[in-house]
Design a protein around this motif. Structure first.
Motif, PDB file in Angstrom:
ATOM      1  N   LEU A   1     -12.707 -60.013  24.864  1.00 25.91           N
ATOM      2  CA  LEU A   1     -14.308 -59.650  24.463  1.00 25.91           C
ATOM      3  C   LEU A   1     -14.174 -58.071  24.306  1.00 25.91           C
ATOM      4  CD1 LEU A   1     -16.276 -61.351  27.123  1.00 25.91           C
ATOM      5  CD2 LEU A   1     -16.802 -61.261  24.799  1.00 25.91           C
ATOM      6  N   VAL A   2     -13.334 -57.352  25.447  1.00 28.19           N
ATOM      7  CA  VAL A   2     -13.300 -55.904  25.282  1.00 28.19           C
ATOM      8  C   VAL A   2     -12.859 -55.412  23.830  1.00 28.19           C
ATOM      9  CG1 VAL A   2     -12.264 -53.751  26.318  1.00 28.19           C
ATOM     10  CG2 VAL A   2     -12.985 -55.764  27.531  1.00 28.19           C
ATOM     11  N   GLU A   3     -11.769 -56.123  23.330  1.00 29.61           N
ATOM     12  CA  GLU A   3     -11.323 -55.757  22.128  1.00 29.61           C
ATOM     13  C   GLU A   3     -12.114 -55.916  20.846  1.00 29.61           C
ATOM     14  OE1 GLU A   3      -7.975 -54.633  22.009  1.00 29.61           O
ATOM     15  OE2 GLU A   3      -8.039 -54.633  19.677  1.00 29.61           O
ATOM     16  N   LEU A   4     -13.253 -56.914  21.121  1.00 30.30           N
ATOM     17  CA  LEU A   4     -14.033 -56.941  19.876  1.00 30.30           C
ATOM     18  C   LEU A   4     -15.004 -55.800  19.903  1.00 30.30           C
ATOM     19  CD1 LEU A   4     -15.791 -60.643  19.944  1.00 30.30           C
ATOM     20  CD2 LEU A   4     -14.704 -59.254  17.997  1.00 30.30           C
ATOM     21  N   GLU A   5     -15.428 -55.411  21.038  1.00 28.10           N
ATOM     22  CA  GLU A   5     -16.315 -54.142  21.308  1.00 28.10           C
ATOM     23  C   GLU A   5     -15.526 -53.020  20.709  1.00 28.10           C
ATOM     24  OE1 GLU A   5     -19.668 -53.790  21.810  1.00 28.10           O
ATOM     25  OE2 GLU A   5     -19.489 -56.054  21.588  1.00 28.10           O
ATOM     26  N   SER A   6     -14.409 -52.947  21.138  1.00 28.70           N
ATOM     27  CA  SER A   6     -13.578 -51.573  21.040  1.00 28.70           C
ATOM     28  C   SER A   6     -12.255 -51.886  20.703  1.00 28.70           C
ATOM     29  CB  SER A   6     -13.507 -51.002  22.210  1.00 28.70           C
ATOM     30  OG  SER A   6     -12.602 -49.882  22.578  1.00 28.70           O
ATOM     31  N   PRO A   7     -12.016 -52.200  19.307  1.00 27.64           N
ATOM     32  CA  PRO A   7     -10.612 -52.352  18.812  1.00 27.64           C
ATOM     33  C   PRO A   7      -9.638 -51.372  19.213  1.00 27.64           C
ATOM     34  CG  PRO A   7     -12.309 -52.509  16.943  1.00 27.64           C
ATOM     35  CD  PRO A   7     -12.869 -51.926  18.320  1.00 27.64           C
TER      36      PRO A   7
ATOM     37  N   ALA B   1      -4.122 -49.739  23.827  1.00 29.09           N
ATOM     38  CA  ALA B   1      -4.089 -48.639  24.470  1.00 29.09           C
ATOM     39  C   ALA B   1      -3.734 -48.968  26.032  1.00 29.09           C
ATOM     40  CB  ALA B   1      -5.413 -47.998  24.347  1.00 29.09           C
ATOM     41  N   PHE B   2      -4.551 -49.874  26.563  1.00 28.31           N
ATOM     42  CA  PHE B   2      -4.457 -50.356  27.949  1.00 28.31           C
ATOM     43  C   PHE B   2      -2.789 -50.517  28.219  1.00 28.31           C
ATOM     44  CE2 PHE B   2      -4.599 -54.038  31.163  1.00 28.31           C
ATOM     45  CZ  PHE B   2      -4.844 -53.344  32.149  1.00 28.31           C
ATOM     46  N   TYR B   3      -2.068 -51.270  27.595  1.00 27.53           N
ATOM     47  CA  TYR B   3      -0.649 -51.506  27.617  1.00 27.53           C
ATOM     48  C   TYR B   3       0.257 -50.321  27.478  1.00 27.53           C
ATOM     49  CZ  TYR B   3       4.027 -53.886  27.908  1.00 27.53           C
ATOM     50  OH  TYR B   3       5.261 -53.939  27.961  1.00 27.53           O
TER      51      TYR B   3
END
Ligand code: AMP
Ligand code: ZN
Ligand code: ZN
Length: 312
Positions: free
Chosen positions: A239-245, A250-252
């Protein structure tokens, strides 16, 4: 939609990389991402022999394919876990890939070789199937790599897997687990190196890679892993990735760069003791795998080689 490299018609868009690729350049992109991970984390020297743990799923078969194409001497290793038709199908996909590529596949069958299977172990230990399964896989990967003289064991964990595990571990600040989130665990006395060369590629890329390379793989998830919390974490991150590719990456990867070092002190050192039955490193007289065998396998089915080892 045009390929970023050749401006020809693109077959896949990768918003996280702000790029589209044609088949040829998508395959090249996947290879280069694996090469980059291997280089960045010093996973393999060019002439290291590597044992690829293959489940018959898209990730591990794509990984095996890419490592072979990058020129590594990569043997496959599949464990028959005894989870009904699921396990039979996954072994069959591993075999047909090996045959098609003329690669070597090493096989171990939990029931035939060690006298039990994952469903029996789950029932016997009254614990989730994934814990006996994970324990058996880790033990058998190590043993196969040491016996085969492989420098490292490579698994098909991809960016989605690692980001989801990291998410779960940070949600609860499981600092001991955070210390083990690097995509490489160096070899130590009695343990081979463990590497995860797909940490720069996601699930969607790996599925697309198999499709364009014509690699058949088992699509079903393991029936015993249903309800696994990681699936929820994956959904949340998607869900987060959809909004913010690019968020997963970046997280990992920023965790590895900026935070992973802080948790190193929490990894427990091994004291050099060995299992009296199989000689694997173990804090106890017998290792967790041999204890599981003893608990789950009827004595008559204990394989000859284990009996010989235990009588020393
Ligand atoms: P899983 O634990 O099912 O998420 O799988 C993680 C990785 O472990 C896969 O990408 C494979 O590299 C490896 N693996 C899983 N199942 C098997 C199996 N039955 N035999 C060999 N390797 C496996
Ligand atoms: Zn192109
Ligand atoms: Zn043991």
């Amino acid at each position: 939609m045009k390929c970023r490299v050749c401006r020809g018609p693109a077959v896949i868009d990768l918003p996280a990389h702000n790029a589209n690729f044609c088949v040829e350049h998508f395959v090249a992109f996947c290879r280069s991402q694996v090469a980059k991970a291997i280089h960045e984390f010093r996973m393999l020297a060019p002439d290291d022999r590597v044992l690829v743990a293959v489940s018959g799923g898209k990730d591990s078969l794509a990984l095996w394919d890419i490592l072979l194409d990058l020129g590594y001497e990569a043997d496959g290793f599949v464990i028959g876990l005894g989870i009904g038709e699921y396990s039979e199908t996954s072994t069959a996909y591993a075999r047909s890939f090996a045959e098609a590529r003329g690669a070597k596949l090493i096989e171990v069958d939990l029931r035939a070789d060690h006298g039990f299977d994952v469903p029996t172990a789950a029932a016997e230990t009254k614990r989730p199937a994934c814990s006996a399964c994970g324990l058996s896989k880790r033990h058998l990967f190590d043993r196969a790599a040491l016996e085969g003289g492989h420098a490292a064991v490579a698994t098909g964990h991809n960016l989605d897997d690692e980001a989801a595990v990291l998410f779960g571990n940070t949600l609860r600040w499981n600092t001991e687990y955070l210390a083990r989130q690097r995509p490489i665990l160096p070899e130590r006395d009695g343990f081979p190196r463990k590497i995860k060369p797909l940490v720069r590629l996601g699930e969607r890329e790996m599925a697309a890679y198999c499709v364009v390379r014509g690699i058949d793989y088992i699509v079903e998830e393991c029936p015993m892993a249903a309800g696994n919390k990681h699936l929820t974490y994956k959904d949340a991150l998607n869900l987060v990735e959809l909004e913010s590719p690019g968020s997963k990456h970046a997280f990992y990867h920023q965790f590895l760069r900026r935070a992973a070092d802080s948790f190193d002190a929490e990894t427990t050192a091994h004291d050099g003791n060995r299992c009296s039955r199989c000689d694997a490193p173990s804090a106890n007289e017998i290792c967790a795998f041999c204890a599981l065998v003893e608990r789950c396998a009827p004595p008559a089915e204990v394989p000859i080689d284990l009996r010989a080892r235990s009588s020393r």
